[in-house]
Design a protein around this motif. Structure first.
Motif, PDB file in Angstrom:
ATOM      1  N   LEU A 148       1.014   5.596  -7.777  1.00  0.00           N
ATOM      2  CA  LEU A 148       0.639   5.742  -9.176  1.00  0.00           C
ATOM      3  C   LEU A 148       1.040   4.450  -9.860  1.00  0.00           C
ATOM      4  O   LEU A 148       2.223   4.107  -9.911  1.00  0.00           O
ATOM      5  CB  LEU A 148       1.370   6.924  -9.817  1.00  0.00           C
ATOM      6  CG  LEU A 148       1.340   7.006 -11.345  1.00  0.00           C
ATOM      7  CD1 LEU A 148      -0.064   7.311 -11.842  1.00  0.00           C
ATOM      8  CD2 LEU A 148       2.316   8.063 -11.851  1.00  0.00           C
ATOM      9  N   VAL A 149       0.064   3.707 -10.354  1.00  0.00           N
ATOM     10  CA  VAL A 149       0.358   2.398 -10.938  1.00  0.00           C
ATOM     11  C   VAL A 149      -0.216   2.313 -12.346  1.00  0.00           C
ATOM     12  O   VAL A 149      -1.238   2.934 -12.648  1.00  0.00           O
ATOM     13  CB  VAL A 149      -0.195   1.250 -10.061  1.00  0.00           C
ATOM     14  CG1 VAL A 149       0.543   1.179  -8.749  1.00  0.00           C
ATOM     15  CG2 VAL A 149      -1.696   1.423  -9.809  1.00  0.00           C
ATOM     16  N   GLU A 150       0.456   1.575 -13.191  1.00  0.00           N
ATOM     17  CA  GLU A 150      -0.014   1.377 -14.555  1.00  0.00           C
ATOM     18  C   GLU A 150      -1.083   0.287 -14.574  1.00  0.00           C
ATOM     19  O   GLU A 150      -1.079  -0.627 -13.751  1.00  0.00           O
ATOM     20  CB  GLU A 150       1.154   0.997 -15.466  1.00  0.00           C
ATOM     21  CG  GLU A 150       2.326   1.974 -15.444  1.00  0.00           C
ATOM     22  CD  GLU A 150       1.953   3.364 -15.916  1.00  0.00           C
ATOM     23  OE1 GLU A 150       0.993   3.489 -16.716  1.00  0.00           O
ATOM     24  OE2 GLU A 150       2.612   4.328 -15.483  1.00  0.00           O
ATOM     25  N   ILE A 151      -1.983   0.375 -15.546  1.00  0.00           N
ATOM     26  CA  ILE A 151      -3.104  -0.558 -15.605  1.00  0.00           C
ATOM     27  C   ILE A 151      -2.633  -2.009 -15.713  1.00  0.00           C
ATOM     28  O   ILE A 151      -3.298  -2.920 -15.218  1.00  0.00           O
ATOM     29  CB  ILE A 151      -4.044  -0.208 -16.784  1.00  0.00           C
ATOM     30  CG1 ILE A 151      -5.303  -1.078 -16.777  1.00  0.00           C
ATOM     31  CG2 ILE A 151      -3.315  -0.313 -18.116  1.00  0.00           C
ATOM     32  CD1 ILE A 151      -6.204  -0.874 -15.602  1.00  0.00           C
ATOM     33  N   ASP A 152      -1.474  -2.241 -16.302  1.00  0.00           N
ATOM     34  CA  ASP A 152      -0.974  -3.609 -16.448  1.00  0.00           C
ATOM     35  C   ASP A 152      -0.181  -4.087 -15.236  1.00  0.00           C
ATOM     36  O   ASP A 152       0.278  -5.232 -15.213  1.00  0.00           O
ATOM     37  CB  ASP A 152      -0.103  -3.725 -17.711  1.00  0.00           C
ATOM     38  CG  ASP A 152      -0.919  -3.543 -18.978  1.00  0.00           C
ATOM     39  OD1 ASP A 152      -2.104  -3.920 -18.979  1.00  0.00           O
ATOM     40  OD2 ASP A 152      -0.370  -3.005 -19.960  1.00  0.00           O
ATOM     41  N   GLN A 153      -0.021  -3.217 -14.246  1.00  0.00           N
ATOM     42  CA  GLN A 153       0.787  -3.584 -13.083  1.00  0.00           C
ATOM     43  C   GLN A 153       0.124  -3.130 -11.790  1.00  0.00           C
ATOM     44  O   GLN A 153       0.763  -2.562 -10.909  1.00  0.00           O
ATOM     45  CB  GLN A 153       2.176  -2.949 -13.202  1.00  0.00           C
ATOM     46  CG  GLN A 153       2.936  -3.358 -14.454  1.00  0.00           C
ATOM     47  CD  GLN A 153       4.215  -2.574 -14.646  1.00  0.00           C
ATOM     48  OE1 GLN A 153       4.417  -1.533 -14.037  1.00  0.00           O
ATOM     49  NE2 GLN A 153       5.090  -3.059 -15.515  1.00  0.00           N
ATOM     50  N   VAL A 154      -1.169  -3.374 -11.679  1.00  0.00           N
ATOM     51  CA  VAL A 154      -1.907  -2.893 -10.513  1.00  0.00           C
ATOM     52  C   VAL A 154      -1.446  -3.633  -9.263  1.00  0.00           C
ATOM     53  O   VAL A 154      -1.492  -4.858  -9.194  1.00  0.00           O
ATOM     54  CB  VAL A 154      -3.422  -3.070 -10.712  1.00  0.00           C
ATOM     55  CG1 VAL A 154      -4.168  -2.578  -9.478  1.00  0.00           C
ATOM     56  CG2 VAL A 154      -3.883  -2.304 -11.945  1.00  0.00           C
ATOM     57  N   SER A 155      -0.996  -2.876  -8.270  1.00  0.00           N
ATOM     58  CA  SER A 155      -0.527  -3.456  -7.012  1.00  0.00           C
ATOM     59  C   SER A 155      -0.501  -2.366  -5.952  1.00  0.00           C
ATOM     60  O   SER A 155      -0.743  -1.204  -6.238  1.00  0.00           O
ATOM     61  CB  SER A 155       0.881  -4.047  -7.191  1.00  0.00           C
ATOM     62  OG  SER A 155       1.790  -3.014  -7.526  1.00  0.00           O
ATOM     63  N   GLY A 156      -0.216  -2.746  -4.714  1.00  0.00           N
ATOM     64  CA  GLY A 156       0.010  -1.770  -3.662  1.00  0.00           C
ATOM     65  C   GLY A 156      -1.097  -1.652  -2.627  1.00  0.00           C
ATOM     66  O   GLY A 156      -0.875  -1.115  -1.545  1.00  0.00           O
ATOM     67  N   LEU A 157      -2.290  -2.166  -2.934  1.00  0.00           N
ATOM     68  CA  LEU A 157      -3.389  -1.991  -1.989  1.00  0.00           C
ATOM     69  C   LEU A 157      -3.196  -2.774  -0.697  1.00  0.00           C
ATOM     70  O   LEU A 157      -3.526  -2.281   0.384  1.00  0.00           O
ATOM     71  CB  LEU A 157      -4.710  -2.420  -2.634  1.00  0.00           C
ATOM     72  CG  LEU A 157      -5.500  -1.338  -3.358  1.00  0.00           C
ATOM     73  CD1 LEU A 157      -6.725  -1.939  -4.016  1.00  0.00           C
ATOM     74  CD2 LEU A 157      -5.901  -0.226  -2.407  1.00  0.00           C
ATOM     75  N   LEU A 158      -2.662  -3.969  -0.808  1.00  0.00           N
ATOM     76  CA  LEU A 158      -2.539  -4.792   0.399  1.00  0.00           C
ATOM     77  C   LEU A 158      -1.541  -4.206   1.383  1.00  0.00           C
ATOM     78  O   LEU A 158      -1.670  -4.397   2.598  1.00  0.00           O
ATOM     79  CB  LEU A 158      -2.157  -6.225   0.025  1.00  0.00           C
ATOM     80  CG  LEU A 158      -3.229  -6.991  -0.772  1.00  0.00           C
ATOM     81  CD1 LEU A 158      -2.806  -8.445  -0.954  1.00  0.00           C
ATOM     82  CD2 LEU A 158      -4.587  -6.912  -0.095  1.00  0.00           C
ATOM     83  N   ALA A 159      -0.553  -3.474   0.899  1.00  0.00           N
ATOM     84  CA  ALA A 159       0.381  -2.801   1.803  1.00  0.00           C
ATOM     85  C   ALA A 159      -0.357  -1.742   2.620  1.00  0.00           C
ATOM     86  O   ALA A 159      -0.076  -1.551   3.811  1.00  0.00           O
ATOM     87  CB  ALA A 159       1.517  -2.164   1.006  1.00  0.00           C
ATOM     88  N   ILE A 160      -1.300  -1.052   1.983  1.00  0.00           N
ATOM     89  CA  ILE A 160      -2.114  -0.069   2.712  1.00  0.00           C
ATOM     90  C   ILE A 160      -2.981  -0.773   3.738  1.00  0.00           C
ATOM     91  O   ILE A 160      -3.083  -0.347   4.895  1.00  0.00           O
ATOM     92  CB  ILE A 160      -2.973   0.738   1.723  1.00  0.00           C
ATOM     93  CG1 ILE A 160      -2.081   1.633   0.858  1.00  0.00           C
ATOM     94  CG2 ILE A 160      -4.024   1.569   2.459  1.00  0.00           C
ATOM     95  CD1 ILE A 160      -2.821   2.347  -0.252  1.00  0.00           C
ATOM     96  N   ALA A 161      -3.614  -1.879   3.336  1.00  0.00           N
ATOM     97  CA  ALA A 161      -4.489  -2.614   4.258  1.00  0.00           C
ATOM     98  C   ALA A 161      -3.715  -3.215   5.417  1.00  0.00           C
ATOM     99  O   ALA A 161      -4.240  -3.342   6.533  1.00  0.00           O
ATOM    100  CB  ALA A 161      -5.225  -3.715   3.492  1.00  0.00           C
ATOM    101  N   ALA A 162      -2.445  -3.572   5.176  1.00  0.00           N
ATOM    102  CA  ALA A 162      -1.640  -4.189   6.233  1.00  0.00           C
ATOM    103  C   ALA A 162      -1.302  -3.197   7.337  1.00  0.00           C
ATOM    104  O   ALA A 162      -1.139  -3.581   8.505  1.00  0.00           O
ATOM    105  CB  ALA A 162      -0.364  -4.772   5.640  1.00  0.00           C
ATOM    106  N   ASP A 163      -1.169  -1.931   7.004  1.00  0.00           N
ATOM    107  CA  ASP A 163      -0.836  -0.914   8.000  1.00  0.00           C
ATOM    108  C   ASP A 163      -1.558   0.392   7.640  1.00  0.00           C
ATOM    109  O   ASP A 163      -0.930   1.360   7.205  1.00  0.00           O
ATOM    110  CB  ASP A 163       0.674  -0.690   8.059  1.00  0.00           C
ATOM    111  CG  ASP A 163       1.091   0.082   9.312  1.00  0.00           C
ATOM    112  OD1 ASP A 163       0.205   0.663   9.984  1.00  0.00           O
ATOM    113  OD2 ASP A 163       2.304   0.110   9.611  1.00  0.00           O
ATOM    114  N   PRO A 164      -2.880   0.421   7.800  1.00  0.00           N
ATOM    115  CA  PRO A 164      -3.638   1.616   7.399  1.00  0.00           C
ATOM    116  C   PRO A 164      -3.250   2.862   8.179  1.00  0.00           C
ATOM    117  O   PRO A 164      -3.313   3.971   7.641  1.00  0.00           O
ATOM    118  CB  PRO A 164      -5.091   1.217   7.665  1.00  0.00           C
ATOM    119  CG  PRO A 164      -5.033   0.061   8.608  1.00  0.00           C
ATOM    120  CD  PRO A 164      -3.754  -0.645   8.312  1.00  0.00           C
ATOM    121  N   ALA A 165      -2.834   2.704   9.416  1.00  0.00           N
ATOM    122  CA  ALA A 165      -2.445   3.873  10.213  1.00  0.00           C
ATOM    123  C   ALA A 165      -1.215   4.552   9.612  1.00  0.00           C
ATOM    124  O   ALA A 165      -1.149   5.781   9.515  1.00  0.00           O
ATOM    125  CB  ALA A 165      -2.178   3.461  11.657  1.00  0.00           C
ATOM    126  N   ALA A 166      -0.240   3.748   9.181  1.00  0.00           N
ATOM    127  CA  ALA A 166       0.961   4.313   8.561  1.00  0.00           C
ATOM    128  C   ALA A 166       0.612   4.999   7.245  1.00  0.00           C
ATOM    129  O   ALA A 166       1.139   6.076   6.929  1.00  0.00           O
ATOM    130  CB  ALA A 166       1.994   3.211   8.319  1.00  0.00           C
TER     131      ALA A 166
END
Length: 261
Positions: free
Chosen positions: A213-231
């Motif tokens: 859950l991220v605020e519109i002014d602090q969008v982040s976190g997608l690359l962590a998912i892409a780095a380890d999609p299985a996890a």
């Protein structure tokens, strides 16, 4: 409202802020508790329609990110084709004032995703008016990034949307139900909250997904998912096991209430 709640056989809240408020108000129902949003239990998929769309746009399974834009207030007068009230016009002015800045955040997210992963992006709607918002978002992308982005220009029903989300690597949305639909298919999903949103974002905290859950002014976190999609998918699988158990418990109470009525 109090009479309805006091006289109900059960009351389940989809998030705990509302639950805490009702407890503080001493609502008299014999069963007052938390149950995840019913959208987590959705069980409709139009796989054939999704396959046709993905094939037509060369989108491969696990090879794209779904992005759902949103205005700060849903323009219900436009959605339902009704005359705009003073409040409608006030909300529309707020949405328009922040639209450029909000879309700029998604422009940055999409550009970062494409450059870091080499994967495609599908811009798609949760509500009808978002087709036009997605087109505005597409226009703001640089030519280099735009080549990796597909914009769905027709509205769809939930069964096709869910089947499309199920084949994505991840989803990021400014609206609330598409991430839930994606999670129901065990696909990682980030919900981006705007300051005008209600307490619905509390659902993510309640399900131990606060970092998604991220605020519109602090969008982040997608690359962590892409780095380890299985996890990320394992995490969603464990989440959905808890969600289904919670919903099963709530529905057991519902069934018993019906049996005794």
């Amino acid at each position: 409202l109090r009479a309805s709640l006091d006289g109900a056989a059960f009351v389940f809240c989809r998030e705990t802020l509302t639950l805490s408020y009702l407890r503080a108000q001493r609502v008299a129902t014999p069963e007052l508790g938390f149950a995840p949003d019913a959208a987590f239990g959705i069980a409709i998929r139009n796989d054939a329609a999704a396959e046709r769309f993905l094939s037509a746009h060369a989108l491969s399974p696990q090879g794209y990110l779904c992005v759902i834009p949103r205005m700060r207030y849903t323009p219900y007068h436009l959605v339902h084709a009704t005359p705009a009230t003073t409040e409608d016009l006030h909300r529309a002015a707020i949405s328009q004032r922040h639209l450029d800045a909000d879309l700029a955040k998604l422009v940055d997210v999409i550009a970062t995703w494409v450059r870091a992963t080499g994967l495609k992006v599908l811009l798609c709607p949760e509500m009808t008016y978002q087709v036009g918002v997605a087109e505005q978002l597409l226009e703001r992308l640089s030519p280099a990034v735009r080549g990796a982005v597909i914009c769905r220009r027709e509205y769809w029903l939930p069964d096709e949307a869910i089947a499309t989300y199920a084949r994505a690597m991840a989803l990021i949305s400014l609206d609330n139900h598409s991430p839930i639909f994606a999670l129901s298919q065990e696909v990682p999903a980030l919900y981006v909250r705007q300051p005008t949103d209600t307490t619905k974002g509390q659902m993510w905290e309640d399900l131990d997904l606060g970092d998604w859950l991220v605020e519109i002014d602090q969008v982040s976190g997608l690359l962590a998912i892409a780095a380890d999609p299985a996890a990320a998918r394992r995490r969603v699988g464990a989440l959905m096991a808890r969600v289904r158990a919670s919903q099963h418990s709530a529905l057991s109470i519902l069934r018993e209430a019906i049996r005794q009525s």
